[in-house]
Design a protein around this motif. Sequence first.
Motif, short mmCIF file in Angstrom:
data_model
loop_
_atom_site.label_atom_id
_atom_site.label_comp_id
_atom_site.label_asym_id
_atom_site.label_seq_id
_atom_site.Cartn_x
_atom_site.Cartn_y
_atom_site.Cartn_z
N VAL A 133 -9.72 0.14 16.41
CA VAL A 133 -8.83 0.19 15.24
C VAL A 133 -9.19 1.42 14.42
N MET A 134 -8.22 2.28 14.22
CA MET A 134 -8.47 3.56 13.57
C MET A 134 -8.65 3.40 12.06
N ARG A 135 -9.35 4.36 11.47
CA ARG A 135 -9.60 4.34 10.03
C ARG A 135 -8.29 4.41 9.27
N ILE A 136 -8.23 3.71 8.15
CA ILE A 136 -7.02 3.74 7.32
C ILE A 136 -7.06 4.91 6.34
N TYR A 137 -8.22 5.54 6.23
CA TYR A 137 -8.38 6.66 5.31
C TYR A 137 -7.82 7.93 5.94
N ARG A 138 -6.98 8.64 5.20
CA ARG A 138 -6.39 9.86 5.72
C ARG A 138 -7.30 11.05 5.50
N ASP A 139 -7.27 12.01 6.42
CA ASP A 139 -7.96 13.28 6.25
C ASP A 139 -7.00 14.22 5.52
N ILE A 190 0.97 -0.45 13.90
CA ILE A 190 1.45 -1.62 13.17
C ILE A 190 1.85 -1.15 11.78
N GLN A 191 3.14 -1.23 11.49
CA GLN A 191 3.68 -0.75 10.23
C GLN A 191 5.00 -1.46 9.96
N PRO A 192 5.21 -1.96 8.77
CA PRO A 192 6.47 -2.64 8.47
C PRO A 192 7.68 -1.77 8.81
N GLY A 193 8.53 -2.27 9.69
CA GLY A 193 9.74 -1.56 10.07
C GLY A 193 9.53 -0.41 11.02
N ASN A 194 8.28 -0.14 11.40
CA ASN A 194 8.02 1.02 12.26
C ASN A 194 6.83 0.78 13.20
N SER A 195 6.71 -0.42 13.70
CA SER A 195 5.66 -0.71 14.69
C SER A 195 6.14 -0.26 16.07
N LEU A 210 0.83 -1.21 0.00
CA LEU A 210 0.00 0.00 0.00
C LEU A 210 0.86 1.25 0.00
N ALA A 211 1.94 1.24 0.78
CA ALA A 211 2.84 2.40 0.82
C ALA A 211 3.45 2.68 -0.55
N GLU A 212 3.63 1.64 -1.34
CA GLU A 212 4.23 1.79 -2.66
C GLU A 212 3.19 2.08 -3.74
N ASN A 213 1.91 1.89 -3.41
CA ASN A 213 0.83 2.08 -4.39
C ASN A 213 -0.34 2.80 -3.72
N ASN A 214 -0.05 3.97 -3.17
CA ASN A 214 -1.04 4.65 -2.36
C ASN A 214 -1.99 5.46 -3.24
N ASN A 215 -2.92 4.75 -3.85
CA ASN A 215 -3.92 5.38 -4.70
C ASN A 215 -5.21 4.57 -4.66
N ARG A 216 -6.29 5.20 -5.01
CA ARG A 216 -7.60 4.59 -4.87
C ARG A 216 -7.76 3.36 -5.77
N PRO A 251 -4.26 9.09 -0.19
CA PRO A 251 -5.54 8.87 0.49
C PRO A 251 -5.53 7.90 1.67
N TYR A 252 -4.46 7.11 1.82
CA TYR A 252 -4.48 6.07 2.84
C TYR A 252 -3.25 6.15 3.75
N LYS A 253 -3.45 5.78 5.00
CA LYS A 253 -2.33 5.63 5.91
C LYS A 253 -1.57 4.37 5.52
N ASN A 254 -0.28 4.33 5.85
CA ASN A 254 0.52 3.13 5.57
C ASN A 254 0.73 2.31 6.83
N ASN A 255 -0.23 2.44 7.78
CA ASN A 255 -0.16 1.68 9.02
C ASN A 255 -1.56 1.43 9.55
N PHE A 256 -1.65 0.51 10.49
CA PHE A 256 -2.87 0.35 11.28
C PHE A 256 -2.59 0.95 12.66
N GLY A 257 -3.49 1.79 13.13
CA GLY A 257 -3.38 2.36 14.46
C GLY A 257 -4.47 1.82 15.36
#
Length: 220
Positions: free
Chosen positions: A64-70, A104-109, A13-19, A79-85
């Motif tokens: 679990v927080m929304r993955i959609y960014r404001d 929860i984020q690859p390399g940054n949890s 998702l971080a590499e393809n952050n589009n709808r 449009p999307y976060k690259n983690n689960f909060g």
Amino acid sequence: MIYQESLDFLKDLAENNNREWFLANRERYDVAKDNVVDFTAQLLAKLQKIDPAIDESTDPKKRVMRIYRDIRFSKNKTPYKNNFGVSIPSMGSKPGTVEFYLQIQPGNSFIGGGYWMPEAPNLKTIRQEIDYNAGELRQIIDDKEFVKLFGDFKKQEQLKSVPREYGADNENIDLLKLKSFVGWHKITDKEITGSNAVQLVADACSKIYPLNVFLKNALA
């Protein structure tokens, strides 16, 4: 545990952050989110034994927080976060105040807790409590296990100047200048995907809990 597939989804998702990509991979997202919700449910069961004010009826889905960014006021228009909060308010606090927080984020949890960037009225109240009762806070943050997990509490972002209500010679000025009151501990991908991940996070939360108690009492 968090499945490796869930981390793989976040990495992609971080590499393809589009709808368009997200919609094409919606099923992967749903599976990953269910994994995080299940992890949160297991964590809540353990946290209820640490923090008795966490209601047994707490819905893990709502933590679990929304993955959609404001993106309304952000220069970053992805449009999307690259983690689960995962936000779990402590002792009946409102979300975004005194809480346990898991990212929860690859390399940054990481697992964290306390109160990040309090609004001005709450910040003033916490500072008053520190001025009156700094010894209790220092006992918490100077504990060997706390320092081992979270490092030097006083090295968080501080005001460049002295708060106007206090003098520069105040013996607790190092704490009074803090902008946030949090502890956080990084979790490796191997740890978060390990069979002991829920217990590892819960153990860290048990060390954060006294800090949350101090902050919640300050705001009571």
